[in-house]
Every structure is written in structure tokens, then in C-alpha cells.
Design an enzyme around this catalytic site. Structure first.
Site, short mmCIF file in Angstrom:
data_model
loop_
_atom_site.label_atom_id
_atom_site.label_comp_id
_atom_site.label_asym_id
_atom_site.label_seq_id
_atom_site.Cartn_x
_atom_site.Cartn_y
_atom_site.Cartn_z
N TYR A 149 0.44 -1.23 0.22
CA TYR A 149 -0.19 -0.07 -0.22
C TYR A 149 1.02 1.24 -0.21
CZ TYR A 149 -3.93 3.01 1.20
OH TYR A 149 -5.08 4.21 1.02
N SER A 195 3.11 -4.21 9.04
CA SER A 195 2.61 -2.77 7.79
C SER A 195 2.72 -0.71 8.49
CB SER A 195 2.21 -3.14 6.81
OG SER A 195 1.70 -1.83 6.36
N GLN A 214 10.18 -7.76 -4.59
CA GLN A 214 9.69 -8.37 -4.54
C GLN A 214 9.31 -10.55 -4.08
OE1 GLN A 214 7.66 -7.62 -8.51
NE2 GLN A 214 7.10 -6.01 -7.59
N HIS A 235 4.81 -2.96 -13.15
CA HIS A 235 6.53 -2.75 -14.17
C HIS A 235 7.23 -4.29 -14.18
CE1 HIS A 235 10.84 -1.82 -15.06
NE2 HIS A 235 10.38 -1.65 -13.56
N GLY A 294 1.96 7.18 -8.72
CA GLY A 294 1.39 6.45 -7.73
C GLY A 294 -0.09 7.42 -7.06
N GLU A 296 17.27 29.97 -12.50
CA GLU A 296 17.13 29.11 -13.40
C GLU A 296 17.38 28.40 -14.45
OE1 GLU A 296 17.75 32.30 -15.79
OE2 GLU A 296 18.06 30.72 -17.47
N GLU A 317 12.77 26.75 -13.33
CA GLU A 317 12.20 27.30 -14.91
C GLU A 317 11.79 26.32 -15.53
OE1 GLU A 317 14.64 30.74 -16.37
OE2 GLU A 317 13.26 30.48 -17.97
N SER A 342 11.74 33.31 -26.13
CA SER A 342 12.32 34.45 -27.23
C SER A 342 12.81 33.81 -28.28
CB SER A 342 13.28 35.52 -26.54
OG SER A 342 14.77 34.68 -25.61
P1 NDP Z 1 6.07 1.01 -2.57
O1 NDP Z 1 7.83 1.38 -2.51
O2 NDP Z 1 5.39 2.64 -2.30
O3 NDP Z 1 6.02 0.25 -1.44
C1 NDP Z 1 5.74 0.53 -0.36
C2 NDP Z 1 5.36 -0.56 -0.61
O4 NDP Z 1 5.67 -1.47 -0.24
C3 NDP Z 1 3.82 -0.44 1.49
O5 NDP Z 1 3.42 -1.13 1.78
C4 NDP Z 1 5.44 -1.59 2.41
O6 NDP Z 1 5.06 -1.47 3.15
C5 NDP Z 1 5.86 -2.55 1.29
N1 NDP Z 1 6.97 -2.90 1.08
C6 NDP Z 1 8.44 -2.74 1.59
N2 NDP Z 1 9.54 -3.27 1.11
C7 NDP Z 1 8.51 -4.40 1.58
C8 NDP Z 1 9.36 -5.49 2.48
N3 NDP Z 1 11.04 -5.43 2.01
N4 NDP Z 1 8.48 -6.38 2.54
C9 NDP Z 1 6.83 -6.42 2.13
N5 NDP Z 1 6.14 -5.19 1.25
C10 NDP Z 1 7.04 -3.90 1.47
O7 NDP Z 1 5.90 0.75 -4.33
P2 NDP Z 1 5.91 2.04 -5.32
O8 NDP Z 1 4.55 1.69 -5.38
O9 NDP Z 1 7.05 2.39 -5.82
O10 NDP Z 1 6.72 0.46 -6.92
C11 NDP Z 1 5.37 -0.74 -6.63
C12 NDP Z 1 5.31 -1.39 -7.93
O11 NDP Z 1 5.64 -0.16 -8.52
C13 NDP Z 1 6.73 -1.66 -8.53
O12 NDP Z 1 7.06 -2.77 -9.41
C14 NDP Z 1 7.44 -0.58 -9.16
O13 NDP Z 1 8.51 -0.18 -10.28
C15 NDP Z 1 5.89 -0.10 -9.84
N6 NDP Z 1 5.86 1.53 -10.50
C16 NDP Z 1 5.93 1.88 -9.13
C17 NDP Z 1 5.24 3.42 -9.90
C18 NDP Z 1 5.75 4.24 -9.14
O14 NDP Z 1 4.94 5.24 -9.12
N7 NDP Z 1 5.76 4.56 -7.61
C19 NDP Z 1 5.03 4.05 -11.55
C20 NDP Z 1 5.02 3.27 -11.96
C21 NDP Z 1 5.43 1.79 -11.37
P3 NDP Z 1 4.60 -0.35 4.89
O15 NDP Z 1 3.22 -0.57 4.29
O16 NDP Z 1 5.25 -0.98 5.75
O17 NDP Z 1 4.90 0.56 4.39
#
Ligand code: NDP
Ligand code: MG
Length: 368
Positions: A26, A52, A87, A109, A135, A228, A232, A253
């Protein structure tokens, strides 16, 4: 060849009717997927590890929260939205043992499939919906009635319904309001890594720092150099976003436009050859191997690199100047905060790298 785009009317949402979608994680993407799908009428459960940091946020948003294992066992569709480097561990511990034939395993991804870190059984569907935006924007744009475009891909279709379900998922996210485009895990992963390294995160940051340092080292005021360069840039990119390079050149310009043509290529000399090297390292897996090795060694090199740039002069000068411009909705980055606490556009793709977080210092805004 013109790529086929898919929009709301091309998709039958019935493919996910009566199916439960488990969102694992999340964070930046996780909160947006869970909330957008729920608001589109899908049945959602959020799967989180014990302890979490995000559990309270998900529950406050009226979402059902379960352990990862329970969520996977209950669900028909499982979307894995923890950081790419986490993951494999989450998959092996809590997902793989609970997978059933016919379930759809999804990614935002392609990294772990492309580099064979995760190898799902042949009995499940494997698909991807990769929003082309951070996100927090995925959520705010949807809430405002719009959508963030996305790529989709089918890696395995054991059930025969993978494609329809993946497209229905993209519709639930709101992405088919903007248009979704079919790709493969290979193409998405390689182009995504290339874009963020060569241009969006890496190339642009390096150019900003180089321009700022050039001015400051030549004796110009750092505050002026900040305006700058970093400040910008946003105004210039907004013009490109709306009307391409032509509109930017129409708006600036004639002097700026002439300088663009004669000096831009000097700055970028050799850049394409370097970009090709960067792409080669991505395609060969050398970049992925290096990144995984850094993580497996405890992430020390990553933390050092992050710290070095966090202390760059432009970050200090910039933070002070932005604090005087509340209309920018300035954001201050802290270590270790739950990703879903950030509202608005400014957190960018910090989450791609796995741990950097950001919050708005002031107000009551939350990710919902
Ligand atoms: P985040 O870093 O925001 O994910 C955080 C979540 O993962 C939290 O719920 C966190 O736990 C949980 N988490 C972190 N580490 C672990 C762990 N070791 N074990 C279990 N849970 C864990 O991830 P993103 O949303 O950035 O990325 C998720 C996927 O989406 C990736 O594949 C990324 O490449 C892809 N993606 C991301 C984009 C983005 O906007 N960031 C854009 C497009 C794709 P807790 O609840 O404790 O905080
Ligand atoms: Mg990206």
C-alpha cells in the site's frame, strides 16, 4: 505502424465481475490501485506484511486489510505492488505457496519477470498494467475524473481470460480514460529502465546539477542559479507537455530559440553514444545484476549515493526558496515514512528506487 490504443469503450468490465483483487503493498502505486479499483466498483482486499506502516492508512480509507498469504488465498487476481527489490522475497514467502491454477498474477513493472527473479507456475495467468506516471498522480487524476495512460502485457494465459481481465483491470484504474497500449514484459522493462536512467531521473538530474554548478562556480548567486535551472525547467517542460518542442520554441524568445539550436547540440555531444551504452547494460542484465547485488549486500552503496545527492547545494538552496512559495505546494523529503501519506504530484517516482519517501510539510492532505 501505428500502435493500437484501447479506451473505455473497447473493454468489457464484466471480465472481473465477481472476482476479488488482492493489492499487495500500500505504497505509491498500491494505494492508488486499491482506491481506484474500489471506486470503479471492483472488490478489493489489501495484503500487507505484519507490522506494516501502511495498515492504518488502508483501514482509514475503508479498505479491507489482510495478511499477504490470506489475501492471495482469497483472491482471483493478485497485483504485486511492493518495491521491485522486495518482490522476490514476498513472492517466495507468501504468494507462491498460496497460488491456485487460474489466478491472475499481475505486476506494474516487468523487472522481476524480465530478469527471471520470479518464475510463476504455468498454471496461472501473468499480466501487467504499468501506469505511465507516479502513484500519487494515478490517484489524484482518477479522482478528478481523468486517467493516467498505461502499458499492458500478457506473459502467460493459462485460463484463456488473461487478456480480458488485464484490460478490465486497466479500466478499473482509470487508465483507459487516457488510453492503454499493449507491450511485452521485455519491452516495458527495458524502455522503462532506459527512460528513467538516461533522461527522466538520471539525465535530467545530471544536467540540472551541471548547469547549477557551472553558474555557482563562475561566481553567480546560488539563488539565481536555482531559479535559472531547476525552477524554470518546470515551466519549460509544461510548454513541451502541452505542445511539444514547437510550442516551447513558439513561447520563448527568438534569442532563446537560436541558442537552443546552436548550443543544445554542443551540450549533448556524445550523449547518444553514452545512452546506447546505458541501454546495452540494461538489455544485457548488467544493470539489474548490479542493482540486485547492491541490495543483497545490504544497500550500503545505494544509501551513500542517496546521501551524497541529498546534501547537494541545490537541494539546500532550493528548499529555502520553495518554502517561501507555498503556492508550489512544496514537499520536504524524510526518510522512512509510509509512501501513501503523500498527496499531490510532487513525490514523483521516488518510490521506484524503493525507499525514498516524501511528505507535504504543512496541511491535512492524505493520499485518499
Ligand atoms: P513502494 O515503495 O511505494 O511500496 C511500498 C509498499 O511496499 C508499502 O506497503 C511497504 O510496506 C511495502 N514494502 C516495502 N518493502 C517491503 C518488504 N521488504 N516486504 C513487504 N512489503 C514491503 O512501491 P511503488 O509503489 O513505488 O512500486 C510498486 C511497483 O510499482 C514496483 O514494481 C514499481 O516498479 C512499480 N511502479 C511504480 C511507480 C511509482 O509511481 N512509484 C510507477 C510505475 C510502476 P509498509 O506498508 O510497511 O510501508
Ligand atoms: Mg518508470
Amino acid at each position: 505502424m501505428t500502435a493500437r490504443m484501447y479506451y473505455d469503450n473497447d473493454i468489457d468490465p464484466a471480465a472481473l465481475e465477481g472476482q476479488l483483487v488482492a493489492i499487495i503493498g500500500y505504497g505509491s502505486q498500491g494505494h492508488a490501485h486499491a482506491l481506484n479499483l474500489r471506486d470503479s466498483g471492483l472488490d478489493v482486499v489489501v495484503g500487507l506484511a505484519e507490522g506494516s506502516k501502511s495498515r492504518d492508512l488502508a483501514e482509514a480509507a475503508q479498505l479491507r486489510v489482510a495478511s499477504v498469504a490470506e489475501a492471495v488465498a482469497d483472491a482471483d487476481v493478485v497485483m504485486l505492488l511492493v518495491p521491485d527489490t522486495a518482490q522476490k522475497g514476498v513472492y517466495e514467502k507468501d504468494i507462491e505457496p498460496n497460488l491456485r491454477p487460474g489466478q491472475l498474477l499481475m505486476f506494474a513493472h516487468g523487472f522481476n519477470i524480465r530478469f527471471a527473479r520470479i518464475r510463476p507456475p504455468a498454471s496461472v495467468d501473468v499480466g501487467m498494467v504499468a501506469p505511465k506516471g507516479p502513484g500519487h498522480l494515478l490517484r489524484s487524476v482518477y479522482s478528478a475524473g481523468g486517467g493516467v495512460p498505461a502499458l499492458f502485457a500478457i506473459e502467460q494465459d493459462a485460463s484463456g481470460s488473461a487478456r480480458d481481465r488485464v484490460l478490465a483491470y486497466a479500466r478499473g484504474l482509470g487508465s483507459t480514460r487516457a488510453g492503454v497500449l499493449e507491450t511485452t514484459f521485455k519491452e516495458e522493462t527495458e524502455t522503462d529502465l532506459f527512460g528513467e536512467q538516461a533522461l527522466l531521473c538520471g539525465g535530467v538530474s545530471a544536467l540540472i546539477k551541471a548547469a547549477f554548478e557551472t553558474l555557482v562556480e563562475a561566481g553567480y548567486q546560488p539563488e539565481l542559479a536555482y531559479f535559472e535551472t531547476m525552477h524554470e525547467l518546470k515551466l519549460i517542460v509544461d510548454l513541451m507537455y502541452r505542445g511539444g518542442l514547437n510550442f516551447m520554441r513558439f513561447s520563448v524568445s527568438d534569442t532563446a530559440e537560436f541558442g537552443d539550436y546552436v548550443s543544445g547540440p554542443r551540450v549533448a555531444e556524445g550523449v547518444k553514444a553514452t545512452m546506447k551504452d546505458v541501454l546495452t547494460d540494461i538489455q544485457s542484465g548488467a544493470f539489474a545484476d548490479r542493482w540486485i547485488a547492491v541490495q543483497e549486500a545490504g544497500g550500503g552503496e545505494f544509501r551513500e549515493l542517496r546521501q551524497r545527492d541529498r546534501d547537494h547545494q541545490i537541494e539546500k538552496v532550493g528548499a529555502d526558496l520553495r518554502a517561501q512559495m507555498p503556492f508550489l505546494d512544496p514537499v520536504v523529503v524524510h526518510a522512512g515514512e509510509a509512501q501513501a501519506t503523500v498527496g499531490g504530484a510532487s513525490s514523483a517516482e521516488a518510490g521506484d528506487a524503493g525507499a525514498a519517501t516524501a511528505t507535504q510539510p504543512s496541511t491535512s492532505r492524505t493520499a485518499g
